[in-house]
Scaffold this motif. Structure first.
Motif, mmCIF file in Angstrom:
data_model
loop_
_atom_site.group_PDB
_atom_site.id
_atom_site.type_symbol
_atom_site.label_atom_id
_atom_site.label_comp_id
_atom_site.label_asym_id
_atom_site.label_seq_id
_atom_site.Cartn_x
_atom_site.Cartn_y
_atom_site.Cartn_z
ATOM 1 N N GLN A 30 4.498 -3.163 -10.592
ATOM 2 C CA GLN A 30 4.248 -3.937 -9.375
ATOM 3 C C GLN A 30 5.362 -4.911 -9.036
ATOM 4 O OE1 GLN A 30 0.423 -5.804 -9.888
ATOM 5 N NE2 GLN A 30 -0.703 -3.916 -9.512
ATOM 6 N N ASP A 31 6.470 -4.903 -9.738
ATOM 7 C CA ASP A 31 7.570 -5.784 -9.386
ATOM 8 C C ASP A 31 8.883 -5.239 -9.933
ATOM 9 O OD1 ASP A 31 7.562 -6.355 -12.089
ATOM 10 O OD2 ASP A 31 6.721 -8.347 -11.893
ATOM 11 N N PRO A 57 4.084 1.680 0.730
ATOM 12 C CA PRO A 57 4.730 0.606 -0.037
ATOM 13 C C PRO A 57 4.932 -0.650 0.806
ATOM 14 C CG PRO A 57 6.338 2.282 0.581
ATOM 15 C CD PRO A 57 5.000 2.809 0.985
ATOM 16 N N LYS A 58 4.771 -1.787 0.158
ATOM 17 C CA LYS A 58 5.009 -3.095 0.787
ATOM 18 C C LYS A 58 5.736 -3.984 -0.216
ATOM 19 C CE LYS A 58 0.944 -3.075 3.824
ATOM 20 N NZ LYS A 58 -0.313 -3.803 4.191
ATOM 21 N N ILE A 59 6.586 -4.856 0.297
ATOM 22 C CA ILE A 59 7.363 -5.771 -0.543
ATOM 23 C C ILE A 59 6.970 -7.196 -0.180
ATOM 24 C CG2 ILE A 59 9.666 -6.563 -1.193
ATOM 25 C CD1 ILE A 59 10.725 -3.815 -0.469
ATOM 26 N N ARG A 60 6.720 -8.000 -1.220
ATOM 27 C CA ARG A 60 6.371 -9.413 -1.008
ATOM 28 C C ARG A 60 7.532 -10.282 -1.500
ATOM 29 N NH1 ARG A 60 0.918 -9.804 0.022
ATOM 30 N NH2 ARG A 60 -0.345 -7.978 -0.521
ATOM 31 N N GLY A 73 2.035 -0.279 -3.850
ATOM 32 C CA GLY A 73 2.054 1.095 -3.362
ATOM 33 C C GLY A 73 1.340 1.993 -4.361
ATOM 34 N N ASN A 74 0.739 3.058 -3.884
ATOM 35 C CA ASN A 74 0.021 3.987 -4.749
ATOM 36 C C ASN A 74 0.294 5.414 -4.278
ATOM 37 O OD1 ASN A 74 -1.814 4.736 -6.834
ATOM 38 N ND2 ASN A 74 -3.374 5.091 -5.284
ATOM 39 N N PRO A 75 0.766 6.298 -5.184
ATOM 40 C CA PRO A 75 1.080 6.042 -6.597
ATOM 41 C C PRO A 75 2.309 5.151 -6.745
ATOM 42 C CG PRO A 75 1.767 8.234 -5.944
ATOM 43 C CD PRO A 75 1.002 7.683 -4.785
ATOM 44 N N LYS A 76 2.742 4.918 -7.992
ATOM 45 C CA LYS A 76 3.835 3.991 -8.243
ATOM 46 C C LYS A 76 5.082 4.411 -7.469
ATOM 47 C CE LYS A 76 6.901 2.258 -11.864
ATOM 48 N NZ LYS A 76 7.257 2.327 -13.295
ATOM 49 N N VAL A 109 11.964 0.270 -1.623
ATOM 50 C CA VAL A 109 10.822 0.856 -2.327
ATOM 51 C C VAL A 109 10.409 2.107 -1.562
ATOM 52 C CG1 VAL A 109 8.462 0.488 -3.108
ATOM 53 C CG2 VAL A 109 10.096 -1.391 -3.187
ATOM 54 N N GLN A 110 10.423 3.267 -2.228
ATOM 55 C CA GLN A 110 10.152 4.541 -1.579
ATOM 56 C C GLN A 110 8.945 5.223 -2.207
ATOM 57 O OE1 GLN A 110 13.945 6.511 -2.126
ATOM 58 N NE2 GLN A 110 14.613 5.934 -0.056
ATOM 59 N N LEU A 111 8.157 5.907 -1.339
ATOM 60 C CA LEU A 111 6.963 6.612 -1.804
ATOM 61 C C LEU A 111 6.602 7.691 -0.792
ATOM 62 C CD1 LEU A 111 4.487 6.932 -3.666
ATOM 63 C CD2 LEU A 111 3.364 5.122 -2.341
ATOM 64 N N GLU A 112 6.684 8.942 -1.201
ATOM 65 C CA GLU A 112 6.233 10.072 -0.388
ATOM 66 C C GLU A 112 6.776 10.019 1.035
ATOM 67 O OE1 GLU A 112 4.529 12.600 -1.443
ATOM 68 O OE2 GLU A 112 4.049 11.884 -3.452
ATOM 69 N N GLY A 113 8.088 9.803 1.164
ATOM 70 C CA GLY A 113 8.695 9.758 2.486
ATOM 71 C C GLY A 113 8.546 8.424 3.188
ATOM 72 N N LEU A 114 7.767 7.507 2.633
ATOM 73 C CA LEU A 114 7.627 6.162 3.197
ATOM 74 C C LEU A 114 8.510 5.204 2.410
ATOM 75 C CD1 LEU A 114 3.739 6.093 3.518
ATOM 76 C CD2 LEU A 114 5.390 6.671 5.303
ATOM 77 N N GLU A 115 9.000 4.165 3.063
ATOM 78 C CA GLU A 115 9.825 3.196 2.359
ATOM 79 C C GLU A 115 9.680 1.811 2.977
ATOM 80 O OE1 GLU A 115 13.905 4.376 2.505
ATOM 81 O OE2 GLU A 115 14.238 3.518 4.496
#
Length: 476
Positions: free
Chosen positions: A226-227, A171-174, A199-202, A247-253
């Protein structure tokens, strides 16, 4: 020769029965192919036929001599794996066989199964193939064999199985540029923040305010693919602080912090008093306001008003100290003073006003008036300062000046090339204290010419001329 081919695989796995594996992937070559062209789909084997094995000579026939079949392909490797496809490549074998190379056969075997299922039903002269339409979670082994007219040579097999799994994009935030610094809003204004992320998946998005959960009664959040949008209909001072999007995804944030400052007009100074009055001067002192509007003060505005007219005039603007001396007061007048506070929202709604008046005393000198003989100061117009020739640049407003002396006050007429230009919106004529000004708004070369200022009263008239030249800008 080196070529590429793309194959589409059905959902069935390589270890399924012959009837289930009859839906063999079809090919659609893309790239250079050394074998004969095959642009359409290859026909799939009939369901009742067993799945084809790696080409090998029949058991009843004697094995072909080793020198007639090619050796195993070299450097079999996985080029790319996605959530529905895999691309493998290899190099030609060292020995092609006496009868020549007819192509390669690619085969798959699901992990735990015994049966190898061919991807292409007939050899193809390519050294890179893509198998598509694979099922998430599949694990299978891959092997490829070189084939000649004498039969298939030994296969090259991947050591590790290929795992088809969903591709995870961190995940990345703009954060928009205007939100990278403190976002300032006034009380009552709307706050609408739209922050994009990827990020993928959502991924899952969440907001906090000063490390606490949002007040759902005041703040609404809508998160899309996406926002994420944070909305406050009417901002209050309590809405100030740090808003953090996670924003969190599969242990990544990923996290982004946005500072919001809600402000309002400040209160007036707490008190004001008149310290001293001497000569034509008065000294004031006041205390800062208790409420600064949730932001720093830009200063104070000091005004004065004489008792006779009651009109307020500004003496100091954005003045930072809390003491000041007001000078040049008129002898014989009595003055009141008031002070406003000022911040980014503007001046305070009210002001601190002095309770007592500052009396500017007259001196005790007795004046002896002399007899006065009224004189006639009437005179015909005469220009004390003529117009000067002027050169201007197109597109930049310019002004012409002259000064005239006359009594009674003369009527001023401006002309261009002897033509009256009064009423033309391109020109603005001003006359004050005998100084006559003609402003020409954004002149062009067409405005070049001779300009005349004529002054007329009952005793006569006078005029002065000048030449204005508007130079055309050079073109390249």
């Amino acid at each position: 020769m080196r070529g590429k081919a793309t194959w589409e695989a059905l959902a069935c796995g390589p270890e399924e029965t012959a009837s289930e594996s009859a839906n063999v992937p079809t090919t659609e070559p893309s790239g250079e192919v050394a074998a004969p062209k095959s642009t359409g789909e290859e026909p799939a084997p009939k369901p009742q036929e067993p799945a084809p094995q790696a080409p090998a000579p029949a058991a009843s026939k004697p094995a072909p001599p080793t020198e007639d079949v090619p050796s195993a392909p070299l450097l079999l490797a996985v080029e790319d794996v996605s959530d529905s496809s895999v691309t493998v490549s290899w190099e030609p074998p060292e020995r092609l066989g006496k009868l020549g190379l007819q192509g390669y056969v690619l085969e798959l075997r699901r992990e735990g199964a015994l049966e190898w299922v061919p991807v292409n039903s007939r050899p193809m002269m390519v050294t890179q193939q893509t198998v598509r339409n694979l099922v998430l979670g599949d694990k299978f082994f891959v092997r490829v064999a070189a084939v000649s007219s004498a039969g298939a040579g030994p296969p090259a097999v991947l050591d590790q199985p290929v795992h088809i799994q969903e591709i995870i994009e961190a995940p990345k935030i703009r954060v928009p540029r205007h939100l990278r610094q403190t976002y300032v809003r006034q009380v009552g204004e709307m706050i609408n923040l739209q922050i994009s992320f990827q990020g993928n998946p959502k991924p899952q998005a969440s907001w906090t305010h000063n490390s606490h959960a949002l007040d759902s009664q005041r703040v609404s959040v809508r998160t899309r693919d996406q926002d994420s949008i944070l909305f406050i209909r009417s901002a209050q001072l309590s809405d100030s602080g740090c808003y953090e999007l996670t924003v969190q995804l599969e242990g990544l944030e990923a996290k982004a912090a946005i500072d919001i400052l809600v402000i309002e007009k400040p209160g007036s100074p707490s008190s004001i008093r008149l310290l001293d009055v001497w000569g034509c001067n008065a000294a004031l002192e006041w205390t800062p306001p208790q409420d600064t509007g949730n932001t720093e003060l830009l200063g104070y505005t000091v005004q004065k008003a004489d008792k006779k007219t009651g009109q307020w005039f500004t003496v100091l603007e954005r003045y930072h100290p809390t003491t000041c001396t007001i000078s040049d007061l008129i002898v014989g007048n009595s003055y009141s003073f008031r002070v406003f506070s000022e911040n980014l929202c503007g001046l305070s709604a009210s002001a601190a006003v002095t309770k007592e008046l500052a009396h500017i005393q007259k001196t005790d000198i007795a004046a002896k008036p002399k007899s006065f003989v009224e004189q006639d100061f009437s005179e015909a117009p005469s220009f004390t300062q003529p117009l000067a020739d002027h050169t201007s640049t197109p597109g930049y407003s310019t002004q012409l000046f002259c000064s005239v002396r006359a009594s009674p006050k003369p009527r001023i007429i401006w002309m261009k090339n002897k033509m009256d230009i009064q009423g033309d919106p391109k020109y603005r004529a001003l006359s004050e204290q005998g100084v006559c000004t003609l402003e020409i708004r954004k002149p062009s070369p067409f405005d070049s010419g001779v300009y005349t200022c004529k002054a007329i009263n009952v005793l006569g008239e006078a005029s002065v001329d000048c030449r204005l030249e508007v130079k055309a800008s050079a073109t390249h």
